[in-house]
Structure formats: structure tokens, C-alpha cells
Write a protein that holds these residues in place. Structure first.
Motif, PDB file in Angstrom:
ATOM      1  N   GLN A   1       7.488  -2.510  26.430  1.00  0.00           N
ATOM      2  CA  GLN A   1       7.956  -1.725  27.575  1.00  0.00           C
ATOM      3  C   GLN A   1       9.126  -0.836  27.184  1.00  0.00           C
ATOM      4  O   GLN A   1       9.222   0.317  27.624  1.00  0.00           O
ATOM      5  N   GLN A   2      10.027  -1.349  26.365  1.00  0.00           N
ATOM      6  CA  GLN A   2      11.170  -0.547  25.937  1.00  0.00           C
ATOM      7  C   GLN A   2      10.727   0.650  25.117  1.00  0.00           C
ATOM      8  O   GLN A   2      11.230   1.767  25.293  1.00  0.00           O
ATOM      9  N   ILE A   3       9.767   0.429  24.215  1.00  0.00           N
ATOM     10  CA  ILE A   3       9.253   1.536  23.407  1.00  0.00           C
ATOM     11  C   ILE A   3       8.530   2.544  24.293  1.00  0.00           C
ATOM     12  O   ILE A   3       8.697   3.768  24.137  1.00  0.00           O
ATOM     13  N   MET A   4       7.729   2.046  25.215  1.00  0.00           N
ATOM     14  CA  MET A   4       7.005   2.943  26.117  1.00  0.00           C
ATOM     15  C   MET A   4       7.969   3.800  26.926  1.00  0.00           C
ATOM     16  O   MET A   4       7.779   5.020  27.054  1.00  0.00           O
ATOM     17  N   ALA A   5       9.015   3.179  27.463  1.00  0.00           N
ATOM     18  CA  ALA A   5       9.967   3.936  28.272  1.00  0.00           C
ATOM     19  C   ALA A   5      10.697   4.973  27.430  1.00  0.00           C
ATOM     20  O   ALA A   5      10.980   6.088  27.899  1.00  0.00           O
ATOM     21  N   GLY A   6      10.992   4.621  26.166  1.00  0.00           N
ATOM     22  CA  GLY A   6      11.658   5.572  25.292  1.00  0.00           C
ATOM     23  C   GLY A   6      10.822   6.803  25.015  1.00  0.00           C
ATOM     24  O   GLY A   6      11.355   7.900  24.797  1.00  0.00           O
TER      25      GLY A   6
ATOM     26  N   TYR B   1       0.822  -1.209   0.000  1.00  0.00           N
ATOM     27  CA  TYR B   1       0.000   0.000   0.000  1.00  0.00           C
ATOM     28  C   TYR B   1       0.862   1.267   0.000  1.00  0.00           C
ATOM     29  O   TYR B   1       1.977   1.270   0.524  1.00  0.00           O
ATOM     30  N   PRO B   2       0.340   2.362  -0.579  1.00  0.00           N
ATOM     31  CA  PRO B   2       1.124   3.602  -0.652  1.00  0.00           C
ATOM     32  C   PRO B   2       1.562   4.124   0.714  1.00  0.00           C
ATOM     33  O   PRO B   2       2.647   4.688   0.841  1.00  0.00           O
ATOM     34  N   VAL B   3       0.710   3.954   1.742  1.00  0.00           N
ATOM     35  CA  VAL B   3       1.048   4.412   3.087  1.00  0.00           C
ATOM     36  C   VAL B   3       0.680   3.316   4.081  1.00  0.00           C
ATOM     37  O   VAL B   3      -0.404   2.739   4.001  1.00  0.00           O
ATOM     38  N   ASP B   4       1.586   3.021   4.992  1.00  0.00           N
ATOM     39  CA  ASP B   4       1.276   2.081   6.063  1.00  0.00           C
ATOM     40  C   ASP B   4       2.009   2.527   7.327  1.00  0.00           C
ATOM     41  O   ASP B   4       2.572   3.626   7.380  1.00  0.00           O
ATOM     42  N   TYR B   5       2.016   1.672   8.335  1.00  0.00           N
ATOM     43  CA  TYR B   5       2.570   2.081   9.631  1.00  0.00           C
ATOM     44  C   TYR B   5       4.085   2.270   9.598  1.00  0.00           C
ATOM     45  O   TYR B   5       4.646   2.924  10.487  1.00  0.00           O
ATOM     46  N   SER B   6       4.760   1.743   8.564  1.00  0.00           N
ATOM     47  CA  SER B   6       6.194   1.993   8.437  1.00  0.00           C
ATOM     48  C   SER B   6       6.480   3.447   8.092  1.00  0.00           C
ATOM     49  O   SER B   6       7.622   3.910   8.207  1.00  0.00           O
ATOM     50  N   HIS B   7       5.450   4.172   7.685  1.00  0.00           N
ATOM     51  CA  HIS B   7       5.602   5.590   7.363  1.00  0.00           C
ATOM     52  C   HIS B   7       5.497   6.473   8.602  1.00  0.00           C
ATOM     53  O   HIS B   7       5.526   7.689   8.500  1.00  0.00           O
ATOM     54  N   LEU B   8       5.349   5.850   9.758  1.00  0.00           N
ATOM     55  CA  LEU B   8       5.407   6.562  11.031  1.00  0.00           C
ATOM     56  C   LEU B   8       6.645   6.119  11.788  1.00  0.00           C
ATOM     57  O   LEU B   8       7.052   4.959  11.717  1.00  0.00           O
ATOM     58  N   ASN B   9       7.244   7.019  12.539  1.00  0.00           N
ATOM     59  CA  ASN B   9       8.272   6.672  13.505  1.00  0.00           C
ATOM     60  C   ASN B   9       7.825   7.142  14.890  1.00  0.00           C
ATOM     61  O   ASN B   9       6.969   8.018  15.016  1.00  0.00           O
ATOM     62  N   ILE B  10       8.441   6.544  15.891  1.00  0.00           N
ATOM     63  CA  ILE B  10       8.078   6.816  17.277  1.00  0.00           C
ATOM     64  C   ILE B  10       9.015   7.869  17.848  1.00  0.00           C
ATOM     65  O   ILE B  10      10.233   7.781  17.689  1.00  0.00           O
ATOM     66  N   GLN B  11       8.439   8.857  18.510  1.00  0.00           N
ATOM     67  CA  GLN B  11       9.241   9.910  19.132  1.00  0.00           C
ATOM     68  C   GLN B  11       9.979   9.350  20.358  1.00  0.00           C
ATOM     69  O   GLN B  11       9.503   8.441  21.026  1.00  0.00           O
ATOM     70  N   GLY B  12      11.151   9.940  20.633  1.00  0.00           N
ATOM     71  CA  GLY B  12      11.875   9.622  21.863  1.00  0.00           C
ATOM     72  C   GLY B  12      12.221  10.904  22.595  1.00  0.00           C
ATOM     73  O   GLY B  12      12.440  11.952  21.959  1.00  0.00           O
ATOM     74  N   TYR B  13      12.263  10.845  23.909  1.00  0.00           N
ATOM     75  CA  TYR B  13      12.489  12.050  24.710  1.00  0.00           C
ATOM     76  C   TYR B  13      13.585  11.799  25.742  1.00  0.00           C
ATOM     77  O   TYR B  13      13.808  10.664  26.178  1.00  0.00           O
TER      78      TYR B  13
END
Length: 529
Positions: A480-485, A68-80
Motif C-alpha cells: 500500500q505504501q508503494i502504491m500510494a507513492g 544474474y546480469p539483470v534482475d528486478y534490483s535493476h529497476l526502481n519505482i517512480q514516485g510522484y
């Protein structure tokens, strides 16, 4: 750019003779008279409708491969690098308290009576397919010990060889349904639940009345459709007797086993299997609300709805009618999904893909919320298999999306564990497994953990269930690792602002800010300070 190569795929057991293929048709650029195969057109020339379905039936699950032209790979997760949201009350944020393994992955759903789950995932509907029947113990016990919800799909009573109907043509006994419910309950604690789906035939057979009266189930699920297809559910049967039996029970069976020519083709061996199809429903607001009231009158505490990748109109209907009926969960299944048997062309070419349909669902939910209308808790489904994309789905749909329904991603671990048990018994462990050990204790990293958790009962847990549990523990740690990031130590604090769009098209579809614009104002405020 062509998004899919048609006319040949491993799912249908077909391939092109040539490396050079016309993008739109999938036909070899040089189609030779005398070719010995085996593209889909070639195979359909003598096997006909069989080529519509992935196979061999009962031995595979299949997922469409359209890009598909757009899927979830077109998003990245923010880190703080600062802050910590969602820590337990009274806990001050700091390096010794905001550690990733304490992140709380639990979620819950329900209008009034909530169902807690240890993880924000649950199984796709495991109904009347052969793979669901054969692997049910692996999936059911695995879901129970993992603390997640298990969906028993449509038509289980209807295809049960031991089904007994009363004088009104309603279910009076279904050993297969009994087995499924009792297997899950053997290890179920307060996390997750088992819910049974209803389609047109299930309603006519009185499945809801049966599971309520005999098993006192709390939840029942109405089904409008799924992401892999927009027609009713289907399976294949290899017995003329069973084909006629299913026809007598009210199912559509094709080719018609009552026709002499069909019977002759089956005897000759040309026709090897029959298709059993369910009917499509016809949804109206009044009919839906009446059915929800009827199911509550039967005794169900919770009523949920599963809908497929239909048009935006049907999506709006599901959300709006669900809000009016105060249903407990709305599962929205996007294309393409994965399934045991759906027409291969339909899986690839039909329906709104998951990324797009979740984006629409968020917009519709927000519109109702702005009007002061509470919407049901929502789960999304359709192609999920890892914790990163599940996090993205939860964040993109926040605060409405509470969980993700996973099909093949949760089925595979059950099948792997089951097969390891077979190979151990036969002394035929593949090298890919024996390099980790030659006993179940050595192979399964969570085996001793389960032995301690269920003292004296470890032998009751099939290795397929151990596989499901082991997979979910990997999923939990990764989540959990993604959540903590993202500095979210509870799923309740996960928000859309924790995502960025990598393409402007993804921003347009989802409303998630493009990476070069996300937090730009706050960043410039730092520079100007």
C-alpha cells in the motif's frame, strides 16, 4: 565476472578448503592430495548422486544463488507529487482521501469466472515433498485466512501411503488429498481458491476425476514444468518398501529398488534414500487443447497452466495455446526458483531467469493483443519474497500480469510460526523471540486481530497459519505504501510507466525507460513553459 561459485555450497553441505578458488571450476587453486574435504567433487567421490540434491531432504528448502546480469534490483519505482489514480468512484483526490492505508491491494484472475484475492500473491505448488506434507495445515489455513490462492502440487495422490486404486488402476481413495482439500476449506471464504496440479502420473492415476467427483473442485492446473528444473518432479524416500510401492504405481525410482545389488546396498547402509522421479511431458497444440476440453468435460469451471523456464518457443506456445484454450491463469516460473528438491547444478545453470522471461512474456502478449487476440491472465514466479519486487513484476507486466506466485517467501512464515508453537510448548523460546514476549498473544502482533475475526475458533488456527497471516499483513501494508507513492490506489491502475531502469542493459531487456530518459520529454516541457 563470474556469476556463480560452483563446487561448494551450504545447500549441498560442501565447502572449499582454500579461500583461493578457480572461478570457473570452483576447485581450490591448490588441490592437495590427502585433503579431508569437503567440496562437491570430494563428497561425490564416495556419496555419488546424493550430491546432486540440496539436503537434508525434507528439512530444507533451497534457492539457487547465481547472480544474474539483470534482475528486478535493476529497476526502481517512480514516485510522484501529484495526482491519485484508482480511488473509489465519487471520491475526490486530496490529502485527506489519498492516504496510503486505503490503497486497494485486491486482484483477480480468470477468463470468465473471476477468482478474487485480497493480495496479488499466492503460494507456489506444495506437492509431494515432505516439507509440504508436514507443514500443510500451516500453509493451507494461513492462505485461507489471508484470502489468497493455495496450489496443491503434483503427485500428492501418487505418494499417499493410504492410496487405494480401483480395478482400472485409478484413484478411488486418497486420505492425504482429502486432508489437504478439507484443511483449506475449513477457513476459506470467497477470496482465493485451492487448485490441484496434474502431471503425467497424476493424469494416469485419474487425480482430476477423483478431486472433481469427491470434492467438486472448481479449478485444476496442468503443469508443464517449473523454474527450478526442466525434468519431472522428484522426492526422496528412505524406505525400500515405499520405493517398491512407488515403482509399482508407475513412477521412476532410482536406484531401481528391484535390483539385488541395490537392495544389498540399502541393507548395508551405504544407500540411505531412493529418488522418485516424474516423467517429462511432450506438449503439442492438439494434445493441450484436447486435455483442456477433457478437464472441462469432467466438470472443472476453470483450467490453469503452470509452465517453467523453458526456451522462448515454449513460452510462446504456453501463451498462444493458452489464449486459444481460454485458460484462466498462466503461471510462468522463471529460473532459478526455490524448491524442496531439485538438482543443484540444474537450479543454478538452467533456464531463463525470471526478469528475462517476464520481459519476453510481455512482448509476446502485446504482439497477440495487437492482433486482437485476448491472452490469459498471467502470474509470474521465481525468486520473489517482498512487496517491492512484486510491485515491479506487476508493473512491468501490466496489464497482463495479475499476480505473483511465491514459494519460499510464503513457506517460511508457516515454518516459523510452527516452530514458535513447539518452543512455547517446550518452554525453550530462543532469545530472538522471547524479547517480544512469552505468550502467543505477546509474540504475534496479529493474534488478537484473528481472535476477533474468528470468534471461538482461534484455537483451530495453528501458529504457523498465524505466521503466514502476519507476514501477509506486513506485505499488504508495504505494498500500500508503494502504491500510494506512485499515486496508484488500485492495482488496476499500476503501469509500466511507474518504473525506471537503473541500467541501460535493464532497459534493453525489459523495455522500461532508462532513468535518465524516463519522463524526460515531460520534464523538459515544464522547463520550457
Amino acid at each position: 565476472m563470474n556469476l556463480r561459485r560452483p563446487n561448494a555450497n551450504e545447500a549441498t553441505g560442501t565447502s572449499n578448503r582454500s579461500r583461493d578458488v578457480v572461478p570457473m571450476s570452483g576447485i581450490c587453486t591448490r588441490c592437495v592430495d590427502g585433503c579431508k574435504g569437503a567440496c562437491e567433487i570430494w563428497l561425490a567421490s564416495f556419496r555419488g548422486r546424493e550430491v546432486l540434491y540440496p539436503g537434508p531432504f525434507g528439512e530444507v528448502t533451497a534457492g539457487a544463488d547465481k547472480n544474474y546480469p539483470v534482475d528486478y534490483s535493476h529497476l526502481n519505482i517512480q514516485g510522484y507529487a501529484r495526482g491519485a489514480k484508482g480511488l473509489p468512484e465519487g471520491i475526490e483526490a486530496g490529502p485527506d482521501t489519498a492516504v496510503f492505508h486505503t490503497a486497494d491491494t485486491r486482484t483477480e484472475y480468470g477468463w470468465n469466472t473471476k477468482v478474487p484475492m485480497r493480495l496479488p500473491i499466492f503460494t507456489g505448488a506444495l506437492g509431494s515433498t515432505e516439507s509440504a506434507r508436514e507443514n500443510w495445515e500451516q500453509f493451507a489455513v494461513g492462505a485461507a485466512i489471508s484470502g489468497i490462492t493455495l496450489v496443491c502440487g503434483e503427485n500428492v495422490c501418487g505418494v499417499d501411503p493410504g492410496l487405494v486404486l480401483d480395478h482400472n488402476g485409478k484413484v478411488s481413495r486418497s486420505p492425504e488429498m482429502d486432508r489437504r482439500i478439507e484443511t483449506y476449506r475449513k477457513f476459506h471464504d470467497r477470496y482465493g481458491e485451492l487448485l490441484v496440479q496434474l502431471n503425467v502420473e497424476d493424469t494416469r492415476l485419474g487425480t482430476a476425476e477423483y478431486v472433481s467427483a469427491k470434492h467438486n473442485l472448481d479449478t485444476i492446473e496442468l503443469k508443464w514444468g517449473q523454474g527450478a528444473k526442466c525434468i519431472g518432479g522428484e522426492i526422496k524416500v528412505a524406505s525400500l518398501t515405499q520405493a517398491n510401492q512407488l515403482k509399482d504405481r508407475g513412477y521412476i525410482v532410482l536406484p531401481d529398488p528391484g535390483i539385488r545389488g541395490v537392495q544389498a546396498a540399502f541393507r548395508d547402509g551405504a544407500l540411505k534414500e531412493f529418488e522418485r522421479h516424474s516423467r517429462v511431458g511432450f506438449v503439442t497444440r492438439e494434445g493441450f487443447l484436447e486435455e483442456v476440453d477433457r478437464l472441462r468435460d469432467i466438470g472443472f469451471t476453470r483450467v490453469t497452466l503452470k509452465t517453467g523456464a523453458y526456451s522462448a518457443v515454449e513460452l510462446a506456445m504456453a501463451i498462444r495455446y493458452g489464449a486459444e484454450a481460454k485458460i484462466d491463469l498462466l503461471t510462468i516460473d522463471g529460473a532459478p526458483g526455490g524448491t524442496g528438491m531439485s538438482p543443484w547444478p540444474m537450479m543454478n545453470e538452467w533456464g531463463i531467469p525470471t526478469f528475462y522471461i517476464e520481459s519476453l512474456a510481455y512482448q509476446f502478449c502485446e504482439r497477440l493483443r495487437e492482433r486482437g487476440i485476448r491472452v490469459p491472465d498471467i502470474a509470474v514466479a521465481g525468486g520473489f519474497a517482498d512487496e517491492a519486487n512484486v510491485f515491479k513484476a506487476l508493473a512491468m507486466g501490466s496489464p497482463h500480469v495479475r499476480a505473483v506466485c511465491m514459494g519460499r517467501g510464503l513457506m517460511i512464515p508457516g515454518m516459523v510460526g510452527k516452530n514458535i508453537a513447539k518452543w512455547l510448548e517446550a518452554g525453550e523460546l530462543p532469545k530472538t523471540i522471547s524479547k517480544y514476549g512469552r505468550t502467543r498473544e505477546e509474540i504475534f502482533v496479529c493474534y488478537e486481530e484473528l481472535r476477533e475475526k474468528y470468534p471461538g475458533r482461534i484455537d483451530e488456527i495453528p501458529l504457523g497459519a498465524v505466521g503466514v497471516y502476519t507476514y501477509t499483513q506486513k506485505f499488504r501494508t508495504g505494498l500500500q505504501q508503494i502504491m500510494a507513492g506512485t499515486r496508484n490506489f488500485s492495482l488496476g491502475t499500476v503501469a509500466r510507466s511507474d518504473l525506471m531502469a537503473l541500467t541501460e542493459e535493464a532497459e534493453t531487456v525489459s523495455g522500461i525507460p532508462y532513468v535518465m530518459r524516463a519522463y524526460r520529454d515531460a520534464a523538459e516541457a515544464v522547463l520550457d513553459s
